[in-house]
Design an enzyme around this catalytic site. Sequence first.
Site, PDB file in Angstrom:
ATOM      1  CB  CYS A   1      14.258  -2.062   9.998  1.00 22.12           C
ATOM      2  SG  CYS A   1      15.461  -2.088   8.696  1.00 22.12           S
TER       3      CYS A   1
ATOM      4  NE  ARG B   1       9.200   0.379  11.797  1.00 18.51           N
ATOM      5  CZ  ARG B   1       9.048   1.636  12.170  1.00 18.51           C
ATOM      6  NH1 ARG B   1       7.844   2.134  12.314  1.00 18.51           N
ATOM      7  NH2 ARG B   1      10.085   2.396  12.405  1.00 18.51           N
TER       8      ARG B   1
ATOM      9  CD1 TRP C   1      12.302  -0.750   2.681  1.00 15.31           C
ATOM     10  CD2 TRP C   1      14.139   0.463   3.051  1.00 15.31           C
ATOM     11  NE1 TRP C   1      12.466   0.104   1.616  1.00 15.31           N
ATOM     12  CE2 TRP C   1      13.583   0.866   1.814  1.00 15.31           C
ATOM     13  CE3 TRP C   1      15.307   1.094   3.485  1.00 15.31           C
ATOM     14  CZ2 TRP C   1      14.145   1.867   1.028  1.00 15.31           C
ATOM     15  CZ3 TRP C   1      15.868   2.086   2.697  1.00 15.31           C
ATOM     16  CH2 TRP C   1      15.286   2.467   1.479  1.00 15.31           C
TER      17      TRP C   1
ATOM     18  CG  ASN D   1      14.351   1.209  12.484  1.00 18.65           C
ATOM     19  OD1 ASN D   1      14.688   1.468  11.329  1.00 18.65           O
ATOM     20  ND2 ASN D   1      13.388   1.858  13.106  1.00 18.65           N
ATOM     21  N   GLY D   2      17.677   1.736  11.683  1.00 15.02           N
ATOM     22  CA  GLY D   2      18.395   3.013  11.635  1.00 15.02           C
ATOM     23  C   GLY D   2      19.663   2.861  10.822  1.00 15.02           C
TER      24      GLY D   2
ATOM     25  CD  GLU E   1      -1.006  11.881  -2.699  1.00 20.93           C
ATOM     26  OE1 GLU E   1       0.197  12.211  -2.720  1.00 20.93           O
ATOM     27  OE2 GLU E   1      -1.426  10.939  -2.007  1.00 20.93           O
TER      28      GLU E   1
ATOM     29  CE  LYS F   1      -0.676   7.464  -2.382  1.00 20.33           C
ATOM     30  NZ  LYS F   1      -0.465   8.584  -1.526  1.00 20.33           N
TER      31      LYS F   1
ATOM     32  CD  GLU G   1       2.871   5.397  -2.562  1.00 22.53           C
ATOM     33  OE1 GLU G   1       3.799   5.150  -1.779  1.00 22.53           O
ATOM     34  OE2 GLU G   1       1.990   6.235  -2.306  1.00 22.53           O
TER      35      GLU G   1
ATOM     36  CG  HIS H   1       7.753  25.173 -21.504  1.00 20.82           C
ATOM     37  ND1 HIS H   1       8.252  26.242 -22.192  1.00 20.82           N
ATOM     38  CD2 HIS H   1       6.564  25.565 -20.982  1.00 20.82           C
ATOM     39  CE1 HIS H   1       7.413  27.264 -22.079  1.00 20.82           C
ATOM     40  NE2 HIS H   1       6.378  26.874 -21.352  1.00 20.82           N
TER      41      HIS H   1
ATOM     42  CE  LYS I   1       1.474   4.479   6.446  1.00 21.37           C
ATOM     43  NZ  LYS I   1       0.733   5.013   5.291  1.00 21.37           N
TER      44      LYS I   1
HETATM   45  O1  M6R Z   1       5.108   9.804   7.518  1.00 21.72           O
HETATM   46  P1  M6R Z   1       5.284  10.920   6.535  1.00 21.72           P
HETATM   47  O2  M6R Z   1       3.996  11.611   6.201  1.00 21.72           O
HETATM   48  O3  M6R Z   1       6.330  11.898   6.941  1.00 21.72           O
HETATM   49  O4  M6R Z   1       5.783  10.206   5.222  1.00 21.72           O
HETATM   50  C1  M6R Z   1       6.149  10.931   4.086  1.00 21.72           C
HETATM   51  C2  M6R Z   1       6.299  10.011   2.892  1.00 21.72           C
HETATM   52  O5  M6R Z   1       7.246   9.029   3.139  1.00 21.72           O
HETATM   53  C3  M6R Z   1       4.971   9.323   2.532  1.00 21.72           C
HETATM   54  O6  M6R Z   1       3.954  10.243   2.305  1.00 21.72           O
HETATM   55  C4  M6R Z   1       5.150   8.435   1.306  1.00 21.72           C
HETATM   56  O7  M6R Z   1       5.413   9.223   0.186  1.00 21.72           O
HETATM   57  C5  M6R Z   1       3.924   7.563   1.092  1.00 21.72           C
HETATM   58  N1  M6R Z   1       4.322   6.256   0.711  1.00 21.72           N
HETATM   59  C6  M6R Z   1       2.995   8.103   0.064  1.00 21.72           C
HETATM   60  O8  M6R Z   1       1.896   7.290  -0.144  1.00 21.72           O
END
Ligand code: M6R
Length: 609
Positions: free
Chosen positions: A2, A27, A74, A100-101, A482, A486, A489, A505, A604
């Site tokens: 948020c 956010r 969010w 926010n929270g 990773e 990517k 997401e 397995h 984010k």
């Molecule tokens: O701000 P942070 O690095 O702690 O965030 C961790 C994850 O939320 C962040 O890496 C998330 O997985 C991204 N969307 C990946 O691209």
Amino acid sequence: MCGIFGYIGDKICLPYIVSGLEKLEYRGYDSAGVAYIDNEGNLEIRKVVGKVQNLKEILDLSVNSFIGIGHTRWATHGGITQQNAHPHVDCQGNIAVVHNGIIENYKELKDYLIKRGHIFRSQTDTEVVPHLLEDLIDNEGLELEYAITNIFSKLNGSFALLIMDKRRPNVLYALRKQSPLIVGFGNKENFVASDIPALGEYTDKFYYLKDNQMAKVTRDEIRIWDSNVKKYIEINPIKIPQERIRAEKNGYPHFMLKEIFEQPLVVRRIITELERDPSGSFEIKDIINCDIPWHKVEKIFIVACGTSYHAGYYTKFSWEEELPYWVEVELASQVHHRNLRIPDNTVFVTISQSGETADVISTLRKVKEKGYKVLSLVNNPQSTVARESDYFINLRAGIEIGVAATKTFMAELVYLDLLKEYIKYKLFNEKVNLEKWVLLPTYLENYLTNIKDLVFDIAKKYYNKKNFLYLARGRNFPLALEGALKLKEISYVHAEGIPAGEMKHGPIALLDPETPVFGIVYQDDTYTKMLNNLEEAKARKAPIIALGNENDRKLENLVDDLIPIPSIDPFYYPYLGTVVLQLFAYYVADLLGREIDQPRNLAKSVTVE
Ligand code: M6R
């Protein structure tokens, strides 16, 4: 998660609020809303489901109002509906609140308030705040400001709150507990926002509220009240140059693509910022005063989430190989559920782009309480993680807007490797040859230019597939994770990173001609076994894409599409491989027409657990 934004000043407020919310949309973007007090003293609320753009369409931005608050959501408590969109108001419509929270004790508070006659209109946790204030003011006779300072002790959980009361149209109140909130100082106008990019256009003078502080914001001043000492305190605002704050796409269609291509620059910046010593050592400026006795350390415990976790996981292999430590990596969200029995001489390393990830913060607090030292890598030196760690390294990646982390991942990989060299120097007095790092930006630059078209063509060939398996072994496996993260997401295509040795397995059952395998097959200690695993995949008719060495004829003959890594020092492979994985995900998502910078359901920074 948020984003919240507040304005009070001598200008019409809505254009500021809407533009601030647009910059905070990363956010969360489930719904958006504003509250403002107009010239006749009415408290007006407008809210919509969806993005700030939808809000803009129903707003008259020229309305005569000089104080207002806004929110981009969010969703946590309560579905994505207009009713649940913020701002929320009390029964009489005097007080508006954005949040926010998560207010953890909202159920008890709501029951209590309902018994006292309050009528709730949403399913959110937030709505308890305006009703609680109304109750404290009307039923308990508290003055607005006193009621507001009072709620610190009544709300459990985390909150950044902005509060406005139409009976006091000259003041905004901003409260912080465990959710980020920043005030910006202007000329005859002042601002509040969840994050600094929303403010960069208007000021370069800021104060990051600390936990349990409240800002009283009027047109002409900002005063900070601290609930620990229960009085207003003196503060020193900081100056941050505008160029470090403002994020523009610079002609790229998406922030993510711009951020991918910015990676050489980020690495160059990191290397330039090192304090190099002619004797062959170097210092990382931010930890120059770090007094961790590296000789006594037994264990390094790396904690992070998402992409930052992958950077930590990647690092584990080289740290364990080159440093005399046992290195453990754990997801911050998993640490909660573990009873950690760890040696006293353990150093915790937390990694977080935002420095505001709730799980990382709670782990940090938990281990600090037990007396462990924490060294953090963060991209925001003002963040909670940076402030609460014993030592922190600023990743210096610049603001990252795309929800998918790219350049910050690169910065994490580089700094973690440099940190390993730095510790080695402290332990063994080994000279460090930084030349490899000095050349890295140029290699990255050339590689990005040379490889992008091929990656695009391969993405075009496969973008309509529904499942991808990313395979790798050993130290390359975290990169497979990773790559898969990517892709899923931003494209919403199912992708899994699997250690190639685990295929037989179970996961090999997934293979068929519609399930491409993306292998990471460098000529290192994993090479022969990886070739076998890809043969097995080929035998099941899975299409195979591989990231491997140029001139590797064996691999080229085996796979459908080879993305070549130049024949240079293997030191560069993970960095070059990373940009391929990022570009592949980007192009697939783009070809599918996804909202790349703001993928659905994501935010984010994940500021709730
Ligand atoms: O701000 P942070 O690095 O702690 O965030 C961790 C994850 O939320 C962040 O890496 C998330 O997985 C991204 N969307 C990946 O691209």
